[in-house]
Write an enzyme that holds these catalytic residues in place. Structure first.
Site, short mmCIF file in Angstrom:
data_model
loop_
_atom_site.label_atom_id
_atom_site.label_comp_id
_atom_site.label_asym_id
_atom_site.label_seq_id
_atom_site.Cartn_x
_atom_site.Cartn_y
_atom_site.Cartn_z
N ASP A 86 0.83 -1.22 0.00
CA ASP A 86 0.00 0.00 0.00
C ASP A 86 0.86 1.26 0.00
O ASP A 86 0.37 2.34 -0.33
CB ASP A 86 -0.95 -0.01 1.21
CG ASP A 86 -0.21 -0.28 2.51
OD1 ASP A 86 0.56 0.59 2.95
OD2 ASP A 86 -0.36 -1.39 3.07
N GLU A 106 7.38 -6.36 -2.50
CA GLU A 106 5.98 -6.81 -2.36
C GLU A 106 5.73 -7.96 -3.34
O GLU A 106 6.10 -7.86 -4.51
CB GLU A 106 5.05 -5.61 -2.65
CG GLU A 106 3.61 -5.94 -2.97
CD GLU A 106 2.82 -6.59 -1.84
OE1 GLU A 106 2.70 -5.99 -0.77
OE2 GLU A 106 2.32 -7.72 -2.05
N ASP A 137 9.03 -12.34 -3.91
CA ASP A 137 8.86 -12.91 -2.58
C ASP A 137 9.91 -12.34 -1.63
O ASP A 137 11.11 -12.45 -1.89
CB ASP A 137 8.99 -14.44 -2.69
CG ASP A 137 8.66 -15.13 -1.37
OD1 ASP A 137 8.59 -14.45 -0.32
OD2 ASP A 137 8.46 -16.36 -1.41
N ASP A 155 6.25 -5.62 6.93
CA ASP A 155 4.89 -5.05 6.94
C ASP A 155 3.99 -6.04 6.18
O ASP A 155 3.59 -5.81 5.05
CB ASP A 155 4.96 -3.69 6.23
CG ASP A 155 3.62 -2.98 6.17
OD1 ASP A 155 2.64 -3.48 6.73
OD2 ASP A 155 3.57 -1.91 5.53
N THR A 157 1.06 -9.37 5.66
CA THR A 157 -0.26 -9.89 6.00
C THR A 157 -0.10 -10.86 7.17
O THR A 157 1.01 -11.13 7.63
CB THR A 157 -0.86 -10.61 4.78
OG1 THR A 157 0.18 -11.30 4.09
CG2 THR A 157 -1.50 -9.65 3.82
N1 SAM Z 1 -0.63 -3.24 7.54
C1 SAM Z 1 -1.02 -4.50 7.13
C2 SAM Z 1 -1.56 -5.45 8.12
O1 SAM Z 1 -0.94 -5.70 9.16
O2 SAM Z 1 -2.65 -5.93 7.89
C3 SAM Z 1 -0.10 -5.10 6.15
C4 SAM Z 1 -0.32 -4.41 4.86
S1 SAM Z 1 0.53 -4.84 3.44
C5 SAM Z 1 -0.77 -4.60 2.30
C6 SAM Z 1 0.80 -6.59 3.48
C7 SAM Z 1 1.37 -7.10 2.17
O3 SAM Z 1 2.26 -8.19 2.41
C8 SAM Z 1 0.34 -7.60 1.16
O4 SAM Z 1 0.20 -6.69 0.12
C9 SAM Z 1 0.90 -8.96 0.71
O5 SAM Z 1 0.75 -9.18 -0.68
C10 SAM Z 1 2.35 -8.84 1.14
N2 SAM Z 1 3.04 -10.14 1.30
C11 SAM Z 1 2.55 -11.29 1.84
N3 SAM Z 1 3.48 -12.26 1.78
C12 SAM Z 1 4.58 -11.71 1.20
C13 SAM Z 1 5.88 -12.21 0.86
N4 SAM Z 1 6.22 -13.48 1.11
N5 SAM Z 1 6.74 -11.37 0.26
C14 SAM Z 1 6.42 -10.07 -0.01
N6 SAM Z 1 5.21 -9.55 0.29
C15 SAM Z 1 4.31 -10.35 0.89
#
Ligand code: SAM
Length: 277
Positions: A86, A106, A137, A155, A157
């Site tokens: 985001d 991301e 990743d 940051d 999910t």
């Molecule tokens: N503030 C948020 C929360 O705690 O709910 C997190 C927001 S941010 C949008 C989380 C992001 O982590 C997502 O867009 C997701 O696609 C990303 N994500 C998940 N697994 C990942 C990985 N292995 N590598 C990079 N990004 C990842």
């Protein structure tokens, strides 16, 4: 007809939000993505039914996950954000004039693109010349970089699917290797009220790797469990020992120098969760 988003906080409890409009809803390569305009919180990003961020309360999370480590490190120049598509964490990082480069890694390109389109207040700094967006990743990215970043911010999910590996001891070892000699790691580490086992495990894993490990809390209205936890692992600097009189003014709405100290004062039930006195 009224439309409501029902977000499951745990298996047996949910929160609901009245939806004005669905701005986008799609299945990406990795997850179900929605950006909804809601009555109470404005536009929000929802991934797999879980609220990630909303226009009205995002400042709490994004300020705390960034300014605590950036004001703990005396001279942070190169920062990595894993997840965070985001762009809110990048926006806060780039408020620090000494930062030369902020990399966002991301996994899901659609998150970045849709947030740029529908949440520009949060995502605008992704277009800053000091920001590099890498789609891939985070686990692999961190493994492939050594001794490079002053601060790494996870940051992510919640600890399921793609993000599961972002919560383990092996990942924290790779993070430690990707950090410079006095580097700092921080991650959002879920709710101690509903997920005490996750909070405890992350804290113990970090403690087995970093010289200084601390947990702090913030109250984020759209996140479950009252308080949300963040875990810091630091190779040298203790975030609780920062001289707050030296913290310069910054345009924030939640973070203050006083709060930099106060957020580390934990309720008894949280100390019990992480096994600290
Ligand atoms: N503030 C948020 C929360 O705690 O709910 C997190 C927001 S941010 C949008 C989380 C992001 O982590 C997502 O867009 C997701 O696609 C990303 N994500 C998940 N697994 C990942 C990985 N292995 N590598 C990079 N990004 C990842």
């Amino acid at each position: 007809m009224e439309m409501w988003l029902k977000e499951m906080q745990i298996k047996d409890a949910a929160m609901t939000y009245k939806v004005k409009e669905t701005l986008v809803r799609k299945k990406t390569k990795y997850q179900d993505l929605a950006i909804l305009d809601t009555e109470a919180f404005g536009r929000m990003l929802v991934l797999d039914g879980i609220i990630q961020t909303s226009i009205n309360d995002e400042f709490v999370y994004h300020e705390m996950i960034t300014h605590i480590p950036l004001f703990t490190h005396p001279n942070p120049k190169k920062i990595l954000v894993v997840g965070g598509g985001d762009g809110g964490a990048i926006r806060e990082i780039l408020k620090h004039p000494g930062v030369e480069k902020a990399v966002l890694c991301e996994i899901d390109e659609d998150v970045v693109n849709e947030c740029k389109k529908y949440l520009p207040e949060i995502s605008h700094a992704l277009d800053d010349s000091r920001c590099e967006v890498f789609i891939g990743d985070g686990i692999k990215y961190v493994m492939e970089h050594k001794n490079e970043f002053d601060i790494i911010i996870v940051d992510s999910t919640d600890p399921f699917n793609n993000a599961e590996g972002l919560f383990g001891g092996n990942f924290y070892k790779d993070i430690s290797n990707a950090l410079t000699i006095d580097g700092i790691f921080i991650a959002q580490t879920e709710t101690p009220f509903f997920l005490p086992e996750t909070v405890k495990q992350v804290y113990q894993d970090a403690k087995s790797i970093f010289k200084v490990t601390k947990l702090f809390m913030a109250a984020i209205p759209t996140y479950p469990g009252g308080y949300w936890s963040f875990t810091i692992g630091s190779k040298k600097y203790d975030p609780t020992q920062v001289d707050i009189a030296k913290i310069p003014d910054m345009n924030t709405r939640y973070y203050t120098p006083e709060l930099h100290k106060a957020c580390f004062v934990l309720p008894k039930y949280v100390k019990d969760v992480i096994g600290e006195k």
